[in-house]
Every structure is written in structure tokens, then in C-alpha cells.
Design a protein around this motif. Structure first.
Motif, PDB file in Angstrom:
ATOM      1  N   GLY A 208     -79.177  62.321  25.269  1.00  0.00           N
ATOM      2  CA  GLY A 208     -78.884  61.098  26.024  1.00  0.00           C
ATOM      3  C   GLY A 208     -77.798  60.266  25.375  1.00  0.00           C
ATOM      4  O   GLY A 208     -76.926  59.710  26.051  1.00  0.00           O
ATOM      5  N   ASP A 209     -77.847  60.181  24.046  1.00  0.00           N
ATOM      6  CA  ASP A 209     -76.825  59.431  23.311  1.00  0.00           C
ATOM      7  C   ASP A 209     -75.468  60.122  23.414  1.00  0.00           C
ATOM      8  O   ASP A 209     -74.440  59.473  23.625  1.00  0.00           O
ATOM      9  CB  ASP A 209     -77.223  59.287  21.840  1.00  0.00           C
ATOM     10  CG  ASP A 209     -78.511  58.508  21.665  1.00  0.00           C
ATOM     11  OD1 ASP A 209     -78.739  57.561  22.458  1.00  0.00           O
ATOM     12  OD2 ASP A 209     -79.293  58.852  20.768  1.00  0.00           O
TER      13      ASP A 209
ATOM     14  N   LYS B  94     -72.001  58.644  25.200  1.00  0.00           N
ATOM     15  CA  LYS B  94     -70.725  58.567  24.477  1.00  0.00           C
ATOM     16  C   LYS B  94     -69.639  59.400  25.145  1.00  0.00           C
ATOM     17  O   LYS B  94     -68.467  59.035  25.117  1.00  0.00           O
ATOM     18  CB  LYS B  94     -70.903  59.034  23.030  1.00  0.00           C
ATOM     19  CG  LYS B  94     -71.626  58.046  22.158  1.00  0.00           C
ATOM     20  CD  LYS B  94     -71.683  58.531  20.728  1.00  0.00           C
ATOM     21  CE  LYS B  94     -72.330  57.497  19.834  1.00  0.00           C
ATOM     22  NZ  LYS B  94     -72.305  57.909  18.426  1.00  0.00           N
ATOM     23  N   ALA B  95     -70.021  60.527  25.732  1.00  0.00           N
ATOM     24  CA  ALA B  95     -69.036  61.428  26.345  1.00  0.00           C
ATOM     25  C   ALA B  95     -68.733  61.061  27.793  1.00  0.00           C
ATOM     26  O   ALA B  95     -67.789  61.589  28.380  1.00  0.00           O
ATOM     27  CB  ALA B  95     -69.539  62.869  26.276  1.00  0.00           C
ATOM     28  N   GLY B  96     -69.542  60.198  28.390  1.00  0.00           N
ATOM     29  CA  GLY B  96     -69.313  59.804  29.780  1.00  0.00           C
ATOM     30  C   GLY B  96     -69.746  60.864  30.773  1.00  0.00           C
ATOM     31  O   GLY B  96     -69.163  60.989  31.849  1.00  0.00           O
TER      32      GLY B  96
ATOM     33  N   ARG C  95     -77.732  66.257  32.181  1.00  0.00           N
ATOM     34  CA  ARG C  95     -77.766  67.479  32.990  1.00  0.00           C
ATOM     35  C   ARG C  95     -76.467  68.269  32.841  1.00  0.00           C
ATOM     36  O   ARG C  95     -76.473  69.487  32.757  1.00  0.00           O
ATOM     37  CB  ARG C  95     -78.016  67.106  34.451  1.00  0.00           C
ATOM     38  CG  ARG C  95     -78.144  68.276  35.356  1.00  0.00           C
ATOM     39  CD  ARG C  95     -78.468  67.836  36.764  1.00  0.00           C
ATOM     40  NE  ARG C  95     -78.540  68.987  37.633  1.00  0.00           N
ATOM     41  CZ  ARG C  95     -78.589  68.926  38.926  1.00  0.00           C
ATOM     42  NH1 ARG C  95     -78.604  67.755  39.530  1.00  0.00           N
ATOM     43  NH2 ARG C  95     -78.658  70.005  39.655  1.00  0.00           N
ATOM     44  N   THR C  96     -75.331  67.555  32.820  1.00  0.00           N
ATOM     45  CA  THR C  96     -74.037  68.207  32.632  1.00  0.00           C
ATOM     46  C   THR C  96     -73.988  68.915  31.285  1.00  0.00           C
ATOM     47  O   THR C  96     -73.527  70.056  31.185  1.00  0.00           O
ATOM     48  CB  THR C  96     -72.895  67.175  32.738  1.00  0.00           C
ATOM     49  OG1 THR C  96     -72.888  66.630  34.052  1.00  0.00           O
ATOM     50  CG2 THR C  96     -71.547  67.806  32.435  1.00  0.00           C
ATOM     51  N   ILE C  97     -74.466  68.264  30.260  1.00  0.00           N
ATOM     52  CA  ILE C  97     -74.462  68.873  28.923  1.00  0.00           C
ATOM     53  C   ILE C  97     -75.323  70.134  28.919  1.00  0.00           C
ATOM     54  O   ILE C  97     -74.919  71.168  28.380  1.00  0.00           O
ATOM     55  CB  ILE C  97     -74.939  67.866  27.855  1.00  0.00           C
ATOM     56  CG1 ILE C  97     -73.927  66.710  27.751  1.00  0.00           C
ATOM     57  CG2 ILE C  97     -75.127  68.558  26.506  1.00  0.00           C
ATOM     58  CD1 ILE C  97     -74.369  65.564  26.876  1.00  0.00           C
TER      59      ILE C  97
ATOM     60  N   TYR D 196     -73.367  72.819  30.634  1.00  0.00           N
ATOM     61  CA  TYR D 196     -72.326  73.339  29.747  1.00  0.00           C
ATOM     62  C   TYR D 196     -72.933  74.252  28.685  1.00  0.00           C
ATOM     63  O   TYR D 196     -72.312  75.226  28.268  1.00  0.00           O
ATOM     64  CB  TYR D 196     -71.560  72.202  29.078  1.00  0.00           C
ATOM     65  CG  TYR D 196     -70.659  71.403  29.988  1.00  0.00           C
ATOM     66  CD1 TYR D 196     -70.442  71.759  31.312  1.00  0.00           C
ATOM     67  CD2 TYR D 196     -70.018  70.270  29.517  1.00  0.00           C
ATOM     68  CE1 TYR D 196     -69.612  71.018  32.141  1.00  0.00           C
ATOM     69  CE2 TYR D 196     -69.177  69.520  30.332  1.00  0.00           C
ATOM     70  CZ  TYR D 196     -68.984  69.902  31.636  1.00  0.00           C
ATOM     71  OH  TYR D 196     -68.159  69.160  32.443  1.00  0.00           O
ATOM     72  N   GLU D 197     -74.135  73.914  28.259  1.00  0.00           N
ATOM     73  CA  GLU D 197     -74.819  74.770  27.283  1.00  0.00           C
ATOM     74  C   GLU D 197     -75.130  76.134  27.904  1.00  0.00           C
ATOM     75  O   GLU D 197     -74.919  77.173  27.279  1.00  0.00           O
ATOM     76  CB  GLU D 197     -76.092  74.083  26.803  1.00  0.00           C
ATOM     77  CG  GLU D 197     -76.779  74.816  25.671  1.00  0.00           C
ATOM     78  CD  GLU D 197     -78.026  74.109  25.173  1.00  0.00           C
ATOM     79  OE1 GLU D 197     -78.883  74.802  24.612  1.00  0.00           O
ATOM     80  OE2 GLU D 197     -78.143  72.877  25.344  1.00  0.00           O
ATOM     81  N   GLU D 198     -75.596  76.144  29.146  1.00  0.00           N
ATOM     82  CA  GLU D 198     -75.863  77.400  29.849  1.00  0.00           C
ATOM     83  C   GLU D 198     -74.610  78.254  29.954  1.00  0.00           C
ATOM     84  O   GLU D 198     -74.670  79.477  29.868  1.00  0.00           O
ATOM     85  CB  GLU D 198     -76.394  77.135  31.265  1.00  0.00           C
ATOM     86  CG  GLU D 198     -77.799  76.643  31.340  1.00  0.00           C
ATOM     87  CD  GLU D 198     -78.200  76.305  32.779  1.00  0.00           C
ATOM     88  OE1 GLU D 198     -77.650  76.919  33.716  1.00  0.00           O
ATOM     89  OE2 GLU D 198     -79.047  75.414  32.944  1.00  0.00           O
ATOM     90  N   LEU D 199     -73.456  77.593  30.156  1.00  0.00           N
ATOM     91  CA  LEU D 199     -72.178  78.304  30.294  1.00  0.00           C
ATOM     92  C   LEU D 199     -71.598  78.733  28.947  1.00  0.00           C
ATOM     93  O   LEU D 199     -70.618  79.470  28.910  1.00  0.00           O
ATOM     94  CB  LEU D 199     -71.156  77.413  31.017  1.00  0.00           C
ATOM     95  CG  LEU D 199     -71.457  77.053  32.466  1.00  0.00           C
ATOM     96  CD1 LEU D 199     -70.385  76.116  33.003  1.00  0.00           C
ATOM     97  CD2 LEU D 199     -71.556  78.294  33.322  1.00  0.00           C
ATOM     98  N   GLY D 200     -72.189  78.250  27.862  1.00  0.00           N
ATOM     99  CA  GLY D 200     -71.680  78.596  26.541  1.00  0.00           C
ATOM    100  C   GLY D 200     -70.500  77.755  26.107  1.00  0.00           C
ATOM    101  O   GLY D 200     -69.748  78.152  25.215  1.00  0.00           O
TER     102      GLY D 200
END
Length: 161
Positions: free
Chosen positions: A12-13, A17-19, A23-25, A28-32
Motif C-alpha cells: 500500500g505504501d 508513492k508510485a501513484g 492491484r496494479t503492483i 506487474y508481479e504476475e507479469l514478472g
């Protein structure tokens, strides 16, 4: 565990910070594209400043029109090359391809701009029309007939099925 003590942050933090959203993060983790620095005993993802920078790079490249698959390829270029020259060659190939894509988009936008200009020209001739909208037959109108081609945007509003 006090994450800030170790310079790590929870999802969450990092998202704030990344805007982006958590869920997006995770996506992105799933996509590597990004991965947590570590996980807590309870399974919470912990991220460092380097993952924040990576997310900022992803967002910047997305803003430039690169897709997530291409961005992942960029991050992996160094793994597939034997030298800096190999990385540079691969990146040049990607950028040349992106340049062609940009040229295609510019052509599409130029055509769109020309069509919009034509539509405005035609519609300016219609501004004084007093025929009720439900009774009009624009295809037989003098303003309409004086143009060889009428943009689809206008056609869709006067189309009679």
C-alpha cells in the motif's frame, strides 16, 4: 515488523508513492515486471526503493506508449546479451520499431485531424438549419450534397436505418 526501520515498505505504501494501485503492483508481479524484496512470515510483500524506482520507470515507459510486454523485455535485455553492445543493439531495434509505430500513429492522427476539419466545414453550413431534427432528410440537403465525401461522424448522426 517495523518495515521503515529496514527501508522496506508494504504494498500500500509502495502503491501510494508510485501513484498506482496495489492491484496494479500485484499484476506487474504476475507479469514478472516487479517483485517484492522479501515477504514477512505472514506473507506480506515488502518492497525497497529499487522497486519504487522500477515502478516509476514502468509508468514513464507506459506514458511513452510502450506496452507492458515490451517493458518487461527492456528490463530483461541485459540477461540475454553478452555485452553492453549487445544490450545497446537490442534496445536500438526496439526503439526503431517504436519509431515506426509512432509514425503510423502520426499518420492516423493526421487523417483524423483532416476528417475533423472537413466535418467542421460541413457542419458550419448546417448551423442555420431550421428543419426539426426528427423531420430532416440531410441526405437531400443542399449543404450535404455539395460535398463528395462526408465524414463518418456526420453520417452516423444522420443515418436512417
Amino acid at each position: 515488523m517495523n518495515c521503515s526501520k529496514y527501508g522496506l515498505m508494504q504494498i500500500g505504501d509502495l502503491a501510494a508513492k508510485a501513484g498506482v494501485t496495489p492491484r496494479t503492483i500485484r499484476y506487474y508481479e504476475e507479469l514478472g515486471i516487479v517483485e517484492p524484496e522479501e515477504r514477512t512470515g505472514g506473507g506480506f510483500r515488502l518492497y525497497s526503493e529499487s522497486q519504487l524506482r522500477r515502478l516509476q520507470i514502468v509508468q514513464s515507459l507506459k506514458d511513452l506508449g510502450f506496452g507492458l510486454d515490451r517493458i518487461r523485455e527492456f528490463f530483461n535485455l541485459k540477461n540475454g546479451a553478452e555485452s553492453g553492445g549487445g544490450v545497446a543493439r537490442a534496445l536500438v531495434e526496439h526503439l526503431v520499431e517504436q519509431g515506426r509505430h509512432i509514425d503510423d500513429r502520426i499518420s492516423q492522427y493526421t487523417l483524423m485531424k483532416e476528417r475533423n476539419k472537413k466535418a467542421i466545414e460541413i457542419l458550419n453550413g448546417c448551423l442555420c438549419c431550421t428543419v426539426k431534427a426528427c423531420e430532416r432528410d440531410c441526405h437531400h440537403c443542399e449543404v450535404y450534397r455539395e460535398h463528395e465525401e462526408v465524414p463518418d461522424l456526420i453520417e452516423c448522426t444522420i443515418y436512417e436505418s
